[in-house]
Design an enzyme around this catalytic site. Structure first.
Site, mmCIF file in Angstrom:
data_model
loop_
_atom_site.group_PDB
_atom_site.id
_atom_site.type_symbol
_atom_site.label_atom_id
_atom_site.label_comp_id
_atom_site.label_asym_id
_atom_site.label_seq_id
_atom_site.Cartn_x
_atom_site.Cartn_y
_atom_site.Cartn_z
ATOM 1 N NE ARG A 100 2.124 -6.820 -0.698
ATOM 2 C CZ ARG A 100 1.197 -7.690 -1.792
ATOM 3 N NH1 ARG A 100 -0.132 -7.694 -2.068
ATOM 4 N NH2 ARG A 100 2.025 -7.694 -2.799
ATOM 5 N NE ARG A 109 0.211 -4.141 -3.132
ATOM 6 C CZ ARG A 109 -0.889 -4.467 -3.305
ATOM 7 N NH1 ARG A 109 -1.338 -3.820 -2.330
ATOM 8 N NH2 ARG A 109 -1.321 -5.799 -4.362
ATOM 9 N NE ARG A 146 8.556 -2.857 -9.516
ATOM 10 C CZ ARG A 146 8.515 -3.226 -10.743
ATOM 11 N NH1 ARG A 146 9.577 -2.964 -11.543
ATOM 12 N NH2 ARG A 146 7.379 -3.870 -11.206
ATOM 13 C CG ASP A 184 5.069 -11.865 -4.098
ATOM 14 O OD1 ASP A 184 4.899 -10.875 -3.822
ATOM 15 O OD2 ASP A 184 4.203 -13.191 -4.087
ATOM 16 C CE1 TYR A 203 -1.720 -15.560 -7.417
ATOM 17 C CE2 TYR A 203 -1.225 -15.989 -4.748
ATOM 18 C CZ TYR A 203 -1.973 -15.535 -5.161
ATOM 19 O OH TYR A 203 -2.247 -14.338 -5.110
#
Ligand code: CP3
Length: 337
Positions: A25, A29, A38, A75, A151
């Site tokens: 990651r 982040r 972003r 992702d 998920y």
């Protein structure tokens, strides 16, 4: 062609001058530079689906942190989406699937994903490859079928994943059918990532730890092995969070590297996995300490892997509120060890 191929050599179990290092990651982040890219967009998905920008944030940690590999910005949830189950990324909360899989009828609405359905990631890898110009290798990735299945059944994150686990007991046939479709989708997606320029790939089984060992073997490891065996072109890493009970079985998986989380016993892993490279496994919270503590914790971690093929990393993804300077301190400590 690659100026720094330390991580690939370590993954293959070859001699290296020093231990390579990257962070799960690392893209996104923690970096203010990520957040400014972003902020100009409608959301996370727009960034994932815009190859030029995905490439830009993929390269940021290479420039700003000095890691030995770039992991492509995307992702794990792009696979369910390509299969027909779209997700939303809810700000500050995480992923949400408006529709979930509950029955055979729901399964009929799904298809096996084709790499063309995920062209944006393939294009992002090509642009990244070009812009990196051989500075460091590119890591491609996908979720493990069990984690993706979770998920698709739950519709989002969960503390217990009880709905997904219930499905394994109540409808193992449907479960295996869905896991098979995810596996097939993932194999062709990873192969396309490799064809586009990924130099190695990692399979994230983030929710491995919620399964009892027998279910882990039947509903997770079996499919991970199918994927690992199919990716013959580049080294494969399997990171199964919380699956310390399956470490012994990892010896028989067709992967080169096994990722360890921070709960795992390194000494035991070295004995059980003499022929695998080990990746990990500093507690991400160690990076909340002082600079001196970060150095000390990093060195203690490196000591445990001494003499075994090793790729330094955290034991899970870096937490969003980590100071990038502490991340740099960790990386520098590994590099000068
Ligand atoms: O490693 C990298 O830096 C590459 C990019 C990457 C992302 N997600 C970007 C992301 C990778 C490898 C992932 C994998 C992923 N995604 C996993 C497996 C790894 C793990 O942590 O166990 C999982 C379980 C997911 C699902 C997911 N995506 C969740 C639960 C969330 C919300 C919470 C969070 O921030 O992690 C995401 C969103 C997400 N994926 C973000 C990023 C940078 C944050 C979105 C934002 O920018 O607002």
């Amino acid at each position: 062609m690659l100026k720094n191929d330390l991580i690939l050599r370590a993954a293959r179990g070859e001699e290296v001058e020093r231990t390579p290092v990257w962070l799960m990651r690392q893209a996104g982040r923690i970096l203010p530079e990520y957040r400014s890219v972003r902020a100009k967009l409608s959301g996370f998905k727009e960034l994932v689906e815009t190859p030029e920008l995905a490439a830009e944030v993929t390269i940021q940690p290479v420039d700003l942190l000095g890691v030995d590999a770039a992991i492509i910005f995307s992702d794990i949830l792009v696979i369910p989406e390509a299969m027909g189950l779209t997700y939303e990324m809810v700000e500050k909360k995480g992923p949400h699937f408006p529709k979930t899989i509950d029955s055979a009828k729901d399964l009929e609405q799904l298809k096996v994903a084709k790499p063309e359905d995920l062209q944006y990631t393939i294009d992002a890898i090509k642009i990244t490859k070009n812009e990196l110009n051989g500075r460091v290798p590119i890591i491609g990735f996908a979720g493990a079928p069990w984690t993706i299945f979770s998920y698709m059944i739950e519709g989002g994150g969960s503390k217990t994943f009880s709905k997904a686990r219930k499905m394994l007991y109540n409808d193992p046939v449907l479960s295996e059918e869905l896991l098979g479709m995810i596996t097939e989708s993932t194999i062709s997606y990873l192969k396309a990532q490799v064809a586009a320029g990924a130099n190695m790939v990692q399979i994230f089984d983030s929710w491995a730890g919620v399964l009892p060992p027998a279910h882990y073997t039947r509903f997770s490891l079996k499919y991970i092995e199918q994927i690992a065996a199919a990716i013959t072109e580049v080294p494969v890493t399997v990171f199964a969070k919380g699956a310390y009970f399956a470490l012994r079985d990892m010896a028989d998986v067709s992967c080169r590297t096994v990722g360890l989380d921070w709960n795992m016993n390194v000494e035991e892993a070295r004995i059980l996995l003499p022929n695998k490279t080990l990746q990990g496994n500093l507690d991400p919270c160690a990076l909340y300490g002082s600079f001196d503590q970060v150095k000390e914790e990093a060195k203690n971690m490196l000591d445990k892997f001494k003499g075994h093929s090793h790729i330094a990393n955290l034991g899970h993804g870096v937490y969003p509120d980590t100071d990038p300077e502490k991340v740099k301190c960790f990386i520098e400590t590994v590099k000068s060890y």
